[in-house]
Every structure is written in structure tokens, then in C-alpha cells.
Enzyme design. Sequence first.
Site, PDB file in Angstrom:
ATOM      1  N   ARG A 233       0.856  -1.179   0.000  1.00 53.82           N
ATOM      2  CA  ARG A 233       0.000   0.000   0.000  1.00 53.82           C
ATOM      3  C   ARG A 233       0.900   1.240   0.000  1.00 53.82           C
ATOM      4  NH1 ARG A 233      -3.197  -3.087  -1.355  1.00 53.82           N
ATOM      5  NH2 ARG A 233      -5.221  -3.668  -0.467  1.00 53.82           N
ATOM      6  N   GLU A 262      -3.483   7.586  -5.886  1.00 54.25           N
ATOM      7  CA  GLU A 262      -3.496   6.870  -7.156  1.00 54.25           C
ATOM      8  C   GLU A 262      -4.773   7.202  -7.934  1.00 54.25           C
ATOM      9  OE1 GLU A 262      -1.022   2.968  -5.531  1.00 54.25           O
ATOM     10  OE2 GLU A 262      -3.174   2.815  -5.937  1.00 54.25           O
ATOM     11  N   HIS A 285       0.597   0.228 -10.157  1.00 48.07           N
ATOM     12  CA  HIS A 285      -0.286  -0.630  -9.352  1.00 48.07           C
ATOM     13  C   HIS A 285      -0.830  -1.797 -10.180  1.00 48.07           C
ATOM     14  CE1 HIS A 285      -2.967  -0.530  -5.527  1.00 48.07           C
ATOM     15  NE2 HIS A 285      -2.813  -1.776  -5.956  1.00 48.07           N
TER      16      HIS A 285
END
Length: 313
Positions: A233, A262, A285
Site C-alpha cells: 500500500r 493513485e 499498481h
Amino acid sequence: MKIVFLDSTALPKHLPIPRPDFPHEWVEYETTAAEQTFERAKDADIIITSKVVFKRELLQRLPQLKLIALTATGTNNIDLAAAKELGIVVKNVAGYSSVTVPEHVLGLIFSLKHSLHLWYRDQLEGKWANSKQFCYFDYPMQDIRGATLGVVGKGNLGSEVGRLAEALGMRVLYAEHKNAAVCREGYTPFFDVLAQSDIVTLHCPLTSETENLINRETLSHFKPSAFLINTGRGPLVDEQALLDALQTGKLAGAALDVLVKEPPEKDNPLMVAAKTLPNLIVTPHVAWASDSAVTILVNKVRENLEEFFRTGK
């Protein structure tokens, strides 16, 4: 039942969620902004989402809502206590990325230790073609075998990363909780892991205790030759502290698949630095997103929908 999928672009288009067998109306949006959420969710019996935020105030305005089905493992975007009080079931998906994330971590280890990203970047500018001999030696290349890997988080993903690393001949240390009074068997004290590791990889959940776990103080315990990998994370890492460590040589390099915000702002200092810093790799990601992993995920979402329809749980 009315099912509303609020952010379908959180999944690749070629691997959609299979529709459940029970009678339903399906409404799908590619993305949903905060100010659009209530209007789109107000008539839904079931919400499907990855990252749309549902706080208590919003949940209280959705009396028809019975289920939030997440297309992810993390539940940080849902007020779980409020959902429980209001009788709203929340179902996530776990375990689907147990192959792809560890493999991504290994790929980042190879890139950092062998400077693969830098050799590739050179070829975009024709550097090899302009070389006066068959090869050149501009970047460091270090063996992975014999290196020490520090794993923060010994769950499914951290354990698999450790297993793969040991198969490559790496020494693996699992970090105990930062402020633990006692070190459990099979673990090494947190700061000892930081001090001994050539590479530290983060696989712990994001909690109030782990937010900014990697900060100026903890970075000071790393070897200057060490690398940091974060596929967990974004908020586990203080981004400015990391950037400062990379720019001043207090840390040899970092590879990040997650950031605090993000998608990141274009002027995010790490994203700006990634264009020129040779010791920083950023991927968007995607460590979780191999086709096989996404296939498992979308089938599990469907299973969660059908299980709720059958049992109410």
C-alpha cells in the site's frame, strides 16, 4: 436485484465479471467521482466497487443497499463499522494474487540488482549501437544469490516472496512488528531486518500502526546499498522521506508499484524524479493484475454475489 458497478475500469476490459445467475438489473460505470456516488448508488441493492469510498454519512443515505462487493482485497475505502451497524454486508476477494504479486516482486529485484531498466532505457536512445565495442559497463550488476531479503509482513504474499527468494539462494528474514515487546519464533526484530537486508519488501496491511512505516527514522537504519520494494500500500511509505534518501545516497534504490495517491498527480515528486533518477522504478499498481489472477478475482466476485443471494451473508 439492482447491481451497480461503480468503477469497471478497475478491471481489464477483456476479463469482465461474469454475470450472476439470479434475476438482476446490471448497471455499470467506468469511473465514479465522489460527487456522483450517491446518485448512482441510491437505488442499488448491490454495489460493486474497487476504490469508491463509502463513509458512514453516505451509507446512512442508502437504506436499500444490502451488499458491497469489492473487486479487491483491501477494505480501506469502506466504513466497515458503519456498514455492520446498518446491516450492509461487505465482501472482498483475497488470495487471487498469490502468484502474480510475488513474481512482480522478483521482477523488480532483478531489475534493481541487474540494472535492467537502465540498460533498456539506453537502447531507446541507441547507446549500444553507438558503442565502440560489443558491450559497455555503465551500470552496476549484482548477484541475487547470497543477498539478504527482509520481508515485512508474513502473510500469503510475504511468505510466497520469501519462498521464491530462498529458491534463488537468498537469505530471508521476516520482520517482527516494529514495536513488539517479544520477537516470535521465525521472525527477526524489525530494526535488525532493516539493518541486515540488501532488499526490503513490504507486504503488511495498511493500519494506523503501519502508515508511514518507512520514514526518515526507519530509513536511517537501512544500509546505503539497500533497495526498498513496495507492492503493498502506498501510505506504508513517507514518499518525501524516500525521495530524499534516494537523492542523497542514503538508499541505493527503490521500486514502487503503489503510491499514496493513485493515480498520482503529474507533479508528484516521485513521478517527476522517476524520469531522471536511475535508482527509482515505478509501475502503475499492476503487480496484482496477471490474466490468471484477474480471472480468479472476477469469478470470486461472482461467487460472492451468488452466495449473498442464497444466504444473505
